[in-house]
Motif scaffolding. Structure first.
Motif, PDB file in Angstrom:
ATOM      1  N   PRO A 197      74.024  69.200  74.630  1.00  0.00           N
ATOM      2  CA  PRO A 197      72.779  69.901  74.309  1.00  0.00           C
ATOM      3  C   PRO A 197      72.382  70.830  75.456  1.00  0.00           C
ATOM      4  N   GLY A 198      72.081  72.061  75.145  1.00  0.00           N
ATOM      5  CA  GLY A 198      71.717  73.040  76.170  1.00  0.00           C
ATOM      6  C   GLY A 198      72.870  73.908  76.625  1.00  0.00           C
ATOM      7  N   ASP A 199      74.098  73.582  76.200  1.00  0.00           N
ATOM      8  CA  ASP A 199      75.267  74.398  76.561  1.00  0.00           C
ATOM      9  C   ASP A 199      75.361  75.600  75.627  1.00  0.00           C
ATOM     10  N   ALA A 200      74.435  76.509  75.741  1.00  0.00           N
ATOM     11  CA  ALA A 200      74.406  77.684  74.871  1.00  0.00           C
ATOM     12  C   ALA A 200      75.209  78.810  75.511  1.00  0.00           C
ATOM     13  N   LEU A 201      76.146  79.371  74.764  1.00  0.00           N
ATOM     14  CA  LEU A 201      76.999  80.420  75.287  1.00  0.00           C
ATOM     15  C   LEU A 201      76.197  81.674  75.634  1.00  0.00           C
ATOM     16  N   ASP A 202      75.177  81.975  74.833  1.00  0.00           N
ATOM     17  CA  ASP A 202      74.426  83.209  75.085  1.00  0.00           C
ATOM     18  C   ASP A 202      73.551  83.123  76.333  1.00  0.00           C
ATOM     19  N   ALA A 203      73.402  81.922  76.908  1.00  0.00           N
ATOM     20  CA  ALA A 203      72.621  81.779  78.139  1.00  0.00           C
ATOM     21  C   ALA A 203      73.475  81.966  79.390  1.00  0.00           C
ATOM     22  N   VAL A 204      74.788  81.918  79.216  1.00  0.00           N
ATOM     23  CA  VAL A 204      75.680  81.969  80.375  1.00  0.00           C
ATOM     24  C   VAL A 204      75.612  83.299  81.130  1.00  0.00           C
ATOM     25  N   PRO A 205      75.582  84.462  80.448  1.00  0.00           N
ATOM     26  CA  PRO A 205      75.496  85.717  81.218  1.00  0.00           C
ATOM     27  C   PRO A 205      74.296  85.765  82.153  1.00  0.00           C
ATOM     28  N   ALA A 216      76.802  76.292  95.584  1.00  0.00           N
ATOM     29  CA  ALA A 216      77.896  75.397  95.204  1.00  0.00           C
ATOM     30  C   ALA A 216      77.520  74.546  93.994  1.00  0.00           C
ATOM     31  N   HIS A 217      76.292  74.042  93.991  1.00  0.00           N
ATOM     32  CA  HIS A 217      75.838  73.219  92.867  1.00  0.00           C
ATOM     33  C   HIS A 217      75.795  74.038  91.574  1.00  0.00           C
ATOM     34  N   ALA A 218      75.265  75.255  91.658  1.00  0.00           N
ATOM     35  CA  ALA A 218      75.161  76.103  90.466  1.00  0.00           C
ATOM     36  C   ALA A 218      76.537  76.508  89.948  1.00  0.00           C
ATOM     37  N   LEU A 219      77.467  76.794  90.864  1.00  0.00           N
ATOM     38  CA  LEU A 219      78.829  77.133  90.444  1.00  0.00           C
ATOM     39  C   LEU A 219      79.485  75.955  89.738  1.00  0.00           C
ATOM     40  N   GLY A 220      79.307  74.774  90.295  1.00  0.00           N
ATOM     41  CA  GLY A 220      79.895  73.587  89.676  1.00  0.00           C
ATOM     42  C   GLY A 220      79.300  73.306  88.303  1.00  0.00           C
ATOM     43  N   ALA A 221      77.986  73.488  88.173  1.00  0.00           N
ATOM     44  CA  ALA A 221      77.337  73.256  86.879  1.00  0.00           C
ATOM     45  C   ALA A 221      77.830  74.260  85.836  1.00  0.00           C
ATOM     46  N   LEU A 222      77.968  75.520  86.250  1.00  0.00           N
ATOM     47  CA  LEU A 222      78.446  76.541  85.319  1.00  0.00           C
ATOM     48  C   LEU A 222      79.898  76.289  84.931  1.00  0.00           C
ATOM     49  N   TYR A 223      80.687  75.842  85.886  1.00  0.00           N
ATOM     50  CA  TYR A 223      82.087  75.501  85.571  1.00  0.00           C
ATOM     51  C   TYR A 223      82.148  74.418  84.500  1.00  0.00           C
ATOM     52  N   GLY A 224      81.364  73.364  84.681  1.00  0.00           N
ATOM     53  CA  GLY A 224      81.374  72.285  83.695  1.00  0.00           C
ATOM     54  C   GLY A 224      80.932  72.761  82.320  1.00  0.00           C
ATOM     55  N   ARG A 225      79.917  73.613  82.278  1.00  0.00           N
ATOM     56  CA  ARG A 225      79.422  74.122  80.998  1.00  0.00           C
ATOM     57  C   ARG A 225      80.491  74.969  80.293  1.00  0.00           C
ATOM     58  N   LEU A 226      81.118  75.868  81.026  1.00  0.00           N
ATOM     59  CA  LEU A 226      82.131  76.730  80.410  1.00  0.00           C
ATOM     60  C   LEU A 226      83.351  75.929  79.964  1.00  0.00           C
ATOM     61  N   ARG A 227      83.733  74.934  80.737  1.00  0.00           N
ATOM     62  CA  ARG A 227      84.871  74.115  80.317  1.00  0.00           C
ATOM     63  C   ARG A 227      84.544  73.315  79.055  1.00  0.00           C
ATOM     64  N   ARG A 228      83.316  72.812  78.956  1.00  0.00           N
ATOM     65  CA  ARG A 228      82.948  72.081  77.740  1.00  0.00           C
ATOM     66  C   ARG A 228      82.932  73.017  76.533  1.00  0.00           C
ATOM     67  N   LEU A 229      82.423  74.222  76.734  1.00  0.00           N
ATOM     68  CA  LEU A 229      82.428  75.200  75.638  1.00  0.00           C
ATOM     69  C   LEU A 229      83.859  75.565  75.251  1.00  0.00           C
ATOM     70  N   GLU A 244      72.919  83.175  83.593  1.00  0.00           N
ATOM     71  CA  GLU A 244      73.229  82.285  84.714  1.00  0.00           C
ATOM     72  C   GLU A 244      74.156  82.974  85.712  1.00  0.00           C
ATOM     73  N   ILE A 245      75.112  83.729  85.171  1.00  0.00           N
ATOM     74  CA  ILE A 245      76.044  84.432  86.051  1.00  0.00           C
ATOM     75  C   ILE A 245      75.314  85.487  86.865  1.00  0.00           C
ATOM     76  N   ASP A 246      74.413  86.237  86.225  1.00  0.00           N
ATOM     77  CA  ASP A 246      73.633  87.231  86.958  1.00  0.00           C
ATOM     78  C   ASP A 246      72.800  86.566  88.058  1.00  0.00           C
ATOM     79  N   THR A 300      83.327  84.217  85.393  1.00  0.00           N
ATOM     80  CA  THR A 300      83.007  85.364  84.533  1.00  0.00           C
ATOM     81  C   THR A 300      84.168  85.682  83.608  1.00  0.00           C
ATOM     82  N   ASP A 301      85.391  85.638  84.148  1.00  0.00           N
ATOM     83  CA  ASP A 301      86.577  85.860  83.317  1.00  0.00           C
ATOM     84  C   ASP A 301      86.687  84.794  82.226  1.00  0.00           C
ATOM     85  N   GLN A 302      86.359  83.552  82.589  1.00  0.00           N
ATOM     86  CA  GLN A 302      86.413  82.465  81.609  1.00  0.00           C
ATOM     87  C   GLN A 302      85.416  82.725  80.480  1.00  0.00           C
TER      88      GLN A 302
END
Length: 202
Positions: free
Chosen positions: A142-150, A122-135, A152-154, A73-75
């Motif tokens: 494709p599909g790494d949309a920043l506005d979709a991340v909140p 664990a899988h969802a956390l890892g996927a979100l980590y990879g997405r945020l690091r790529r951003l 996912e976090i919720d 979330t901080d990232q």
């Protein structure tokens, strides 16, 4: 010695032998009872140790997952503020590594009804980590949309709440639907254990 005397002697001997045998059988029965009680007490102690170890594992996994998700979330909040990402990245890496280690141990301990949701988290956390690091690196897929991340976090916070409920149910915590003897949790739908991750949460 007459017949009557011999008969009396036999009766006396039989009586003595019967008394001795009765005492011996009583002693053996008492010893068996003590052994059974000792075995039962040792089984209770062993079960208590197992429950305590599982509880410690749950506490560590819950804390590491919440910490990992808080770091993610901080990232997210730091994206777009380059001056902030330098401080956030090391904390995120540390949280990810901690969760990876805690989850790896948990995989050896958790019963299936808890391992399934733990793997999903664990899988969802890892996927979100990879997405945020790529951003963060400017190399989105494709599909790494920043506005979709909140969203996912919720969803992950809710998944963590479900995981905690599964843990509490397995431990027989009061107030949990279906709570009973430890290890009797309700199986939950979902995929098997997945990637690594860790987080701090709501």
């Amino acid at each position: 010695m007459g017949v009557d005397g011999a008969g009396a002697l036999v009766v006396a001997v039989v009586g003595v032998i019967g008394t001795l045998l009765s005492a011996l059988l009583t002693q053996r029965a008492a010893e068996r009872s003590r052994r059974r009680e000792q075995e039962r007490a040792e089984g209770v102690r062993e079960r208590a140790r197992e429950i305590e170890e599982r509880r410690d594992c749950y506490v560590a996994l819950n804390a590491a997952s919440r910490q990992y998700l808080a770091a993610l979330t901080d990232q997210l909040h730091a994206l777009g503020r380059p001056e902030d990402t330098e401080a956030v990245r090391p904390r995120l890496t540390e949280a990810r590594d901690l969760h990876r280690d805690v989850y790896a141990e948990a995989q050896m301990r958790l019963p299936e009804p808890v391992l399934v949701p733990a793997g999903e988290v664990a899988h969802a956390l890892g996927a979100l980590y990879g997405r945020l690091r790529r951003l963060d690196d400017g190399t989105p897929r494709p599909g790494d949309a920043l506005d979709a991340v909140p969203g996912e976090i919720d969803a992950l916070w809710e998944s963590l709440r479900e995981l905690r409920r599964a843990m509490r149910r397995d431990l027989g915590a009061p107030g949990e639907p279906g709570a009973g003897r430890p290890g009797q949790g309700v199986r939950r739908r979902g995929a098997g254990p997945g990637a690594s991750g860790a987080g701090s949460g709501r």
